[in-house]
Scaffold this motif. Structure first.
Motif, PDB file in Angstrom:
ATOM      1  N   SER A  26      40.609  62.770  43.666  1.00  0.00           N
ATOM      2  CA  SER A  26      40.455  61.828  42.267  1.00  0.00           C
ATOM      3  C   SER A  26      41.145  60.369  42.177  1.00  0.00           C
ATOM      4  N   LEU A  27      41.554  59.842  43.532  1.00  0.00           N
ATOM      5  CA  LEU A  27      41.949  58.775  43.710  1.00  0.00           C
ATOM      6  C   LEU A  27      40.847  57.381  43.234  1.00  0.00           C
ATOM      7  N   PRO A  28      39.475  57.365  43.771  1.00  0.00           N
ATOM      8  CA  PRO A  28      38.664  56.387  43.140  1.00  0.00           C
ATOM      9  C   PRO A  28      38.467  56.546  41.603  1.00  0.00           C
ATOM     10  N   LEU A  29      38.619  57.880  41.090  1.00  0.00           N
ATOM     11  CA  LEU A  29      38.242  57.961  39.571  1.00  0.00           C
ATOM     12  C   LEU A  29      39.533  57.222  39.000  1.00  0.00           C
ATOM     13  N   LEU A  30      40.850  57.420  39.473  1.00  0.00           N
ATOM     14  CA  LEU A  30      41.823  57.096  38.886  1.00  0.00           C
ATOM     15  C   LEU A  30      42.102  55.417  38.997  1.00  0.00           C
ATOM     16  N   ALA A  31      41.536  55.165  40.209  1.00  0.00           N
ATOM     17  CA  ALA A  31      41.266  53.488  40.227  1.00  0.00           C
ATOM     18  C   ALA A  31      40.437  52.950  39.316  1.00  0.00           C
ATOM     19  N   PHE A  32      39.243  53.560  39.109  1.00  0.00           N
ATOM     20  CA  PHE A  32      38.177  53.035  38.330  1.00  0.00           C
ATOM     21  C   PHE A  32      38.872  53.106  36.762  1.00  0.00           C
ATOM     22  N   LEU A  33      39.450  53.933  36.355  1.00  0.00           N
ATOM     23  CA  LEU A  33      40.031  54.053  35.022  1.00  0.00           C
ATOM     24  C   LEU A  33      41.495  52.844  34.926  1.00  0.00           C
ATOM     25  N   ALA A  34      41.955  52.899  35.907  1.00  0.00           N
ATOM     26  CA  ALA A  34      42.836  51.853  35.797  1.00  0.00           C
ATOM     27  C   ALA A  34      42.116  50.428  35.758  1.00  0.00           C
ATOM     28  N   LEU A  35      41.218  49.909  36.696  1.00  0.00           N
ATOM     29  CA  LEU A  35      40.745  48.625  36.284  1.00  0.00           C
ATOM     30  C   LEU A  35      40.094  48.414  35.021  1.00  0.00           C
ATOM     31  N   VAL A  36      39.295  49.706  34.797  1.00  0.00           N
ATOM     32  CA  VAL A  36      38.777  49.456  33.238  1.00  0.00           C
ATOM     33  C   VAL A  36      39.716  49.211  32.211  1.00  0.00           C
ATOM     34  N   GLY A  37      40.863  50.049  32.153  1.00  0.00           N
ATOM     35  CA  GLY A  37      41.923  49.940  31.296  1.00  0.00           C
ATOM     36  C   GLY A  37      42.392  48.529  31.320  1.00  0.00           C
ATOM     37  N   LEU A  38      42.715  47.786  32.653  1.00  0.00           N
ATOM     38  CA  LEU A  38      43.221  46.835  32.978  1.00  0.00           C
ATOM     39  C   LEU A  38      42.392  45.461  32.286  1.00  0.00           C
ATOM     40  N   PHE A  39      41.113  45.503  32.604  1.00  0.00           N
ATOM     41  CA  PHE A  39      40.121  44.478  31.722  1.00  0.00           C
ATOM     42  C   PHE A  39      40.139  44.789  30.512  1.00  0.00           C
ATOM     43  N   TYR A  40      39.652  45.905  30.104  1.00  0.00           N
ATOM     44  CA  TYR A  40      39.021  46.352  28.571  1.00  0.00           C
ATOM     45  C   TYR A  40      40.334  45.965  27.548  1.00  0.00           C
ATOM     46  N   ALA A  41      41.730  46.466  28.088  1.00  0.00           N
ATOM     47  CA  ALA A  41      42.669  46.305  27.278  1.00  0.00           C
ATOM     48  C   ALA A  41      43.010  44.794  26.974  1.00  0.00           C
ATOM     49  N   ALA A  42      42.772  44.091  28.169  1.00  0.00           N
ATOM     50  CA  ALA A  42      43.115  42.625  28.072  1.00  0.00           C
ATOM     51  C   ALA A  42      42.087  41.704  27.100  1.00  0.00           C
ATOM     52  N   TRP A  43      40.919  42.319  27.003  1.00  0.00           N
ATOM     53  CA  TRP A  43      40.237  41.653  26.177  1.00  0.00           C
ATOM     54  C   TRP A  43      40.316  41.979  24.976  1.00  0.00           C
ATOM     55  N   CYS A  44      40.605  43.276  24.650  1.00  0.00           N
ATOM     56  CA  CYS A  44      41.024  43.508  23.178  1.00  0.00           C
ATOM     57  C   CYS A  44      42.361  42.891  22.588  1.00  0.00           C
ATOM     58  N   GLY A  83      42.551  40.487  36.844  1.00  0.00           N
ATOM     59  CA  GLY A  83      43.192  40.857  35.527  1.00  0.00           C
ATOM     60  C   GLY A  83      44.160  40.019  35.170  1.00  0.00           C
ATOM     61  N   VAL A  84      45.062  39.586  36.297  1.00  0.00           N
ATOM     62  CA  VAL A  84      46.024  38.446  35.748  1.00  0.00           C
ATOM     63  C   VAL A  84      45.939  37.428  34.963  1.00  0.00           C
ATOM     64  N   VAL A  85      44.523  36.772  35.337  1.00  0.00           N
ATOM     65  CA  VAL A  85      43.999  35.808  34.495  1.00  0.00           C
ATOM     66  C   VAL A  85      43.682  35.961  33.252  1.00  0.00           C
ATOM     67  N   PHE A  86      43.189  37.333  33.012  1.00  0.00           N
ATOM     68  CA  PHE A  86      43.229  37.893  31.584  1.00  0.00           C
ATOM     69  C   PHE A  86      44.302  38.033  30.819  1.00  0.00           C
ATOM     70  N   ALA A  87      45.467  38.417  31.466  1.00  0.00           N
ATOM     71  CA  ALA A  87      46.786  38.604  30.939  1.00  0.00           C
ATOM     72  C   ALA A  87      47.403  37.219  30.552  1.00  0.00           C
ATOM     73  N   ALA A  88      47.147  35.888  31.464  1.00  0.00           N
ATOM     74  CA  ALA A  88      47.531  34.755  31.104  1.00  0.00           C
ATOM     75  C   ALA A  88      46.836  34.233  29.715  1.00  0.00           C
ATOM     76  N   ALA A  89      45.363  34.853  29.588  1.00  0.00           N
ATOM     77  CA  ALA A  89      44.817  34.137  28.517  1.00  0.00           C
ATOM     78  C   ALA A  89      45.383  34.643  27.057  1.00  0.00           C
ATOM     79  N   TYR A  90      45.521  36.029  26.792  1.00  0.00           N
ATOM     80  CA  TYR A  90      46.242  36.385  25.783  1.00  0.00           C
ATOM     81  C   TYR A  90      47.559  36.309  25.507  1.00  0.00           C
ATOM     82  N   ILE A  91      48.410  36.204  26.581  1.00  0.00           N
ATOM     83  CA  ILE A  91      49.753  35.870  26.372  1.00  0.00           C
ATOM     84  C   ILE A  91      50.035  34.397  25.858  1.00  0.00           C
ATOM     85  N   LEU A  92      49.413  33.417  26.614  1.00  0.00           N
ATOM     86  CA  LEU A  92      49.446  32.256  26.372  1.00  0.00           C
ATOM     87  C   LEU A  92      49.013  31.678  25.042  1.00  0.00           C
ATOM     88  N   ARG A  93      47.836  32.571  24.695  1.00  0.00           N
ATOM     89  CA  ARG A  93      47.409  32.211  23.174  1.00  0.00           C
ATOM     90  C   ARG A  93      48.246  32.629  21.925  1.00  0.00           C
TER      91      ARG A  93
END
Length: 497
Positions: free
Chosen positions: A275-293, A417-427
């Motif tokens: 399941s590790l590839p699936l967990l990695a996929f869910l982790a990365l989707v969550g990282l980017f999707y939640a940052a955009w939200c 994903g760190v760039v996305f984090a910088a965007a919402y935190i600095l805003r």
């Protein structure tokens, strides 16, 4: 190890405090004092445990008592380095939760009783080594949070409380079915019907293993939460009282990750490896999707809630990488996230009490209006962003290093994903602290009690950022043992350490 029943005492103290709060419910000042004294004693007990040395198997403390012998269930509590850090985090944050709720006026005795009851449930989850006992505490910790949101929340608090309860209950029931299935399989194979983790680890699940693993993981992933099982969290955070948001972000979310490490991976290593590839996929989707939200939110608290989902995506990526560096980084990041995001939720609650709003469009100019508040908010926002020298950076850099060792592509995507984090935190920081001040009454700065509550969070955020080895030293042995127990996890990445 000592014969002193410290682990049992850790569970009995908050239960005794709960009883005293209900008994003296007509004396709110006494209930506050009892709650604070209880949480301080428990924190002192955990600091004592932190200073102990583990045995050869990695246990700092271990207790085992008869419980439901007819079912093969025992009251077994154990503390290794992983559970030690989670227990220390729990007792520390609960002291802060009491301090930021010191002037609670609505049903104060019941409020403090629920805080202590939830603490007992969370500690039980981190300490239980019997699966039936673990499930009991898993359910116990949900009930106080349901009432904290439903009674002391605001806005659509009933809707958020029911949604939280239904999501987590559905996951819990699937996990219960998996626990029962594993219990029956083990009993039929060995003749010994037991819920003990050490015994169940040797069960040959055969074709049932993927299904049992899925039952455990769904229960844990709802609690983490991962996308798309996350929708209950922003709603719960948005309406929860200050202490409720602090416990949600700092503690309850960590129980899901802890469950994966303590139970799902060691019990079902082959399915976990697959399941590790699936967990990695869910982790990365969550990282980017939640940052955009988070970036598009107008409500500060909802923005921070989505940032939690994004940070948990980074933690799950560490689990998917499944090597020493990544796992230690993920666990360390759990501690860091509990401190920094918990502090941000506390500050937003303090902000709302002063201004009556959390909408960025209706806020601004806080740097001139409330400089002490602004300094604390900027500090924890930069820590959440991962600024070097502050808490989150130490955990994130270990996750990145471990992930690049096994799957460079995963690591490269996570760095973006760190760039996305910088965007919402600095805003958020820009609009709240230096945006245009709307007309209205002046906003008071932090009180002495609020500064006292936040100062320890600053201290440990710096400690974890500047010298994380104090805490990492407790993780080396349990992470090594975990990888030995779940050898297919290492093999899934080509045998890398």
């Amino acid at each position: 190890m000592t014969s002193f029943p410290a682990l049992t005492l850790l569970l009995l103290l908050p239960l005794a405090g709960t009883g005293l709060c209900l008994l003296f419910r007509r004396k709110p000042d006494l209930c506050r004092a009892v709650t604070l004294a209880t949480t301080l004693v428990m924190l002192a007990l955990c600091v004592w445990a932190f200073c102990q040395q583990p045995d050869a198997a990695g246990w700092y403390l271990r207790e085992d008592y008869p419980w439901i012998e007819r079912l093969g269930a025992r009251f077994t509590l154990a503390m290794d380095g992983l559970s030690l850090l989670m227990v220390v985090l729990t007792t520390f944050l609960q002291v802060i939760a009491v301090l930021i709720s010191w002037h609670q006026k609505k049903y104060p005795a019941f409020f403090y009783a629920l805080l202590l009851l939830m603490e007992a449930g969370i500690l039980g989850v981190f300490l239980a080594s019997d699966l039936l006992l673990f499930y009991l505490f898993w359910e116990v910790m949900l009930i106080p949070m349901f009432f904290l949101i439903g009674i002391w929340g605001h806005g659509r608090r009933v809707y958020a409380a029911v949604k939280f309860f239904l999501f987590t209950l559905a996951g819990s029931l699937l996990m219960l079915l998996a626990i029962i299935g594993l219990y029956l399989l083990h009993g039929r194979q060995t003749g010994d019907y037991s819920f003990a983790l050490e015994a169940l680890r040797n069960t040959d699940c055969g074709a049932w293993e993927p299904w049992l693993y899925a039952g455990f993981m769904l229960g844990f992933l709802v609690k983490v939460p991962v996308v798309p099982l996350h929708t209950w969290l922003p709603d719960a955070h948005t309406v929860a009282p200050a202490a409720g948001s602090l416990d949600l972000a700092g503690l309850l979310l960590k129980t899901g990750v802890f469950g994966i490490l303590r139970f799902a991976f060691p019990l079902f290593p082959a399915s976990a490896a697959a399941s590790l590839p699936l967990l990695a996929f869910l982790a990365l989707v969550g990282l980017f999707y939640a940052a955009w939200c988070a970036y598009i939110q107008g409500d500060v608290k909802r923005l921070i809630a989505y940032s939690s989902v994004s940070h948990l995506g980074m933690i799950m990526l560490g689990l998917a990488a499944a090597n020493v560096l990544a796992l230690e980084g993920a666990i360390l990041l759990m501690l860091c996230h509990g401190l920094t995001t918990g502090a941000l939720f506390a500050l937003v609650s303090m902000l709302r009490r002063r201004t009556g709003t959390r909408e960025l469009a209706k806020l601004g100019g806080m740097w001139k209006e409330a400089p002490i508040f602004s300094c604390f908010f900027l500090f924890f926002a930069l820590a959440s962003l991962g600024l070097p020298g502050l808490a989150n950076f130490s955990g994130e850099i270990l996750v990145f290093a471990g992930t690049f060792q096994v799957r460079p592509l995963w690591g490269a995507l996570a760095v973006v994903g760190v760039v996305f984090a910088a965007a919402y935190i600095l805003r958020m920081v820009q609009e709240l602290l230096w945006g245009e001040r709307p007309p209205g009454h002046p906003w008071p700065d932090l009180t002495t009690l609020e500064v006292v509550a936040l100062a320890p969070l600053v201290f440990f955020t710096l400690w974890l950022g500047l010298y994380p080895e104090t805490f990492l030293a407790h993780l080396h042995l349990p992470v090594k043992i975990l990888l030995e127990q779940a050898a297919p996890l290492v093999a899934a990445h080509g045998g890398l350490p």
